[in-house]
Design a protein around this motif. Structure first.
Motif, PDB file in Angstrom:
ATOM      1  N   LYS A  14      41.337  41.062  38.359  1.00 11.60           N
ATOM      2  CA  LYS A  14      40.912  41.712  37.102  1.00 11.60           C
ATOM      3  C   LYS A  14      42.078  41.779  36.112  1.00 11.60           C
ATOM      4  O   LYS A  14      41.947  41.355  34.967  1.00 11.60           O
ATOM      5  N   SER A  15      43.209  42.311  36.588  1.00 12.48           N
ATOM      6  CA  SER A  15      44.370  42.443  35.700  1.00 12.48           C
ATOM      7  C   SER A  15      44.873  41.067  35.278  1.00 12.48           C
ATOM      8  O   SER A  15      45.260  40.870  34.127  1.00 12.48           O
ATOM      9  N   ALA A  16      44.849  40.121  36.210  1.00 15.15           N
ATOM     10  CA  ALA A  16      45.324  38.764  35.895  1.00 15.15           C
ATOM     11  C   ALA A  16      44.452  38.114  34.818  1.00 15.15           C
ATOM     12  O   ALA A  16      44.961  37.438  33.918  1.00 15.15           O
ATOM     13  N   PRO A  32      48.985  47.051  41.900  1.00 15.45           N
ATOM     14  CA  PRO A  32      47.712  47.767  41.903  1.00 15.45           C
ATOM     15  C   PRO A  32      47.570  48.612  40.630  1.00 15.45           C
ATOM     16  O   PRO A  32      48.481  49.344  40.256  1.00 15.45           O
ATOM     17  N   THR A  33      46.425  48.454  39.992  1.00 14.03           N
ATOM     18  CA  THR A  33      46.178  49.141  38.728  1.00 14.03           C
ATOM     19  C   THR A  33      45.458  50.444  38.975  1.00 14.03           C
ATOM     20  O   THR A  33      44.617  50.518  39.861  1.00 14.03           O
ATOM     21  N   ILE A  34      45.756  51.450  38.213  1.00 13.89           N
ATOM     22  CA  ILE A  34      44.891  52.630  38.240  1.00 13.89           C
ATOM     23  C   ILE A  34      43.920  52.509  37.074  1.00 13.89           C
ATOM     24  O   ILE A  34      42.736  52.337  37.253  1.00 13.89           O
ATOM     25  N   LEU A  54      39.147  47.657  29.078  1.00 11.78           N
ATOM     26  CA  LEU A  54      39.566  48.649  30.069  1.00 11.78           C
ATOM     27  C   LEU A  54      39.702  47.977  31.433  1.00 11.78           C
ATOM     28  O   LEU A  54      38.736  47.430  31.974  1.00 11.78           O
ATOM     29  N   ASP A  55      40.918  48.004  31.955  1.00 10.83           N
ATOM     30  CA  ASP A  55      41.193  47.461  33.288  1.00 10.83           C
ATOM     31  C   ASP A  55      41.059  48.622  34.269  1.00 10.83           C
ATOM     32  O   ASP A  55      41.547  49.712  34.009  1.00 10.83           O
ATOM     33  N   THR A  56      40.393  48.381  35.375  1.00  8.97           N
ATOM     34  CA  THR A  56      40.138  49.484  36.300  1.00  8.97           C
ATOM     35  C   THR A  56      40.834  49.257  37.631  1.00  8.97           C
ATOM     36  O   THR A  56      41.196  48.133  37.990  1.00  8.97           O
ATOM     37  N   GLY A  57      40.984  50.335  38.398  1.00 11.20           N
ATOM     38  CA  GLY A  57      41.583  50.244  39.718  1.00 11.20           C
ATOM     39  C   GLY A  57      40.524  49.972  40.769  1.00 11.20           C
ATOM     40  O   GLY A  57      39.553  49.271  40.509  1.00 11.20           O
TER      41      GLY A  57
HETATM   42 MG    MG Z   1      44.613  45.360  38.652  1.00  7.59          MG
END
Ligand code: MG
Ligand code: GDP
Length: 191
Positions: A14-16, A32-34, A54-57
Motif C-alpha cells: 500500500k505504502s509503496a 510498517p505504517t500506522i 490516506l495510507d492505512t496500517g
Molecule cells: Mg504501509
C-alpha cells in the motif's frame, strides 16, 4: 479535492504504491505504517485534480479508521499481493467494512493485485483477481509498485469513477450548470 483511502493486509505494498504514485520512487525497506496522509496534484482528462490519499496500517488498526477515514473516503483502493493468496481473501471482510461505513449508493472502488513483477512467486492468477472484482462489482488492475506498472492508472481510474458519480461537485462547469437548469434538476434539489 478527492479523498482516497488505501486498504489491504500488511506488507502488500500500500505504502509503496502511494509513494510510487505521489513521489515517483520505490521504497524497498518495509516500514510498517500506522496512518499517513499524502497530497498529490495530478492532471486527469485535462483537469487539474488534488488527491488526498490516506495510507492505512494493518487490519486491527482499521477500527480507529471506521468512523474517520472510511466514512470520509470518496474512493477506495483495495490492495492484495499477487504473491500471497491470504491477502486476497482478507479483502472480502475489508470490503464489507467499507460498505458498512458507507451505506446506500455506489462506492467507487478498485481492486489491485500488486507485486506483478515477482512472476515466479505468484500465488494468485489473473482470472482469480478478475473473478473477485466481478463479485465486488469494481475494476481490477495488476500493478508493480517497484516498476511503476499501472500505478497511475489505479488512482486516475478511481478519480474518474468519483467524477462520474458526483459530476459538477469538484469544479465549476458553466455548461453543465445551464444543462441542469434546462432539465429542472435545480427544482429536484429544492424539493
Ligand atoms: Mg504501509
Ligand atoms: P504495506 O504494509 O501494504 O504498506 O506494504 P509496503 O508498501 O510497506 O511494502 C511491503 C514490502 O513489499 C516492502 O519491502 C516493499 O518494498 C515491497 N513491495 C511493495 N510493492 C512491491 C512490488 O510491486 N514489487 C516488489 N517486488 N516488492 C514490493
Amino acid at each position: 479535492m478527492y479523498t482516497i483511502v488505501v486498504l489491504g493486509s500488511r506488507g502488500v505494498g500500500k505504502s509503496a504504491l502511494i509513494t510510487q504514485y505521489a513521489e515517483n520512487r520505490f521504497e524497498e525497506e518495509y516500514n510498517p505504517t500506522i496512518e499517513d496522509n499524502f497530497r498529490k496534484t495530478d492532471e486527469i482528462d485535462g483537469k487539474s485534480c488534488l488527491l488526498d490519499i490516506l495510507d492505512t496500517g494493518s487490519q486491527e488498526e482499521y477500527k480507529s479508521l471506521r468512523e474517520g477515514g472510511l466514512s470520509r473516503g470518496q474512493g477506495f483502493v483495495l490492495v492484495f499481493s499477487l504473491t500471497q493468496e491470504s491477502s486476497l481473501t482478507e479483502l472480502v471482510e475489508t470490503r464489507d467494512r467499507v460498505l458498512q461505513a458507507r451505506p446506500g449508493g455506489e462506492v467507487p472502488m478498485v481492486l489491485v493485485g500488486n507485486k506483478c513483477d515477482l512472476v515466479s512467486e505468484r500465488e494468485v492468477s489473473k482470472g482469480r483477481g478478475e473473478g473477485l472484482s466481478a463479485k465486488f462489482n469494481c475494476s481490477y488492475l495488476e500493478t508493480s509498485a517497484m516498476l511503476g506498472t499501472d500505478v497511475h492508472e489505479v488512482f486516475r481510474g478511481l478519480v474518474r469513477q468519483i467524477m462520474k458519480m458526483t459530476p459538477g461537485s469538484h469544479d465549476y462547469d458553466p455548461k453543465r450548470e445551464s444543462r441542469d437548469q434546462a432539465r429542472g434538476s435545480r427544482m429536484c434539489v429544492l424539493l
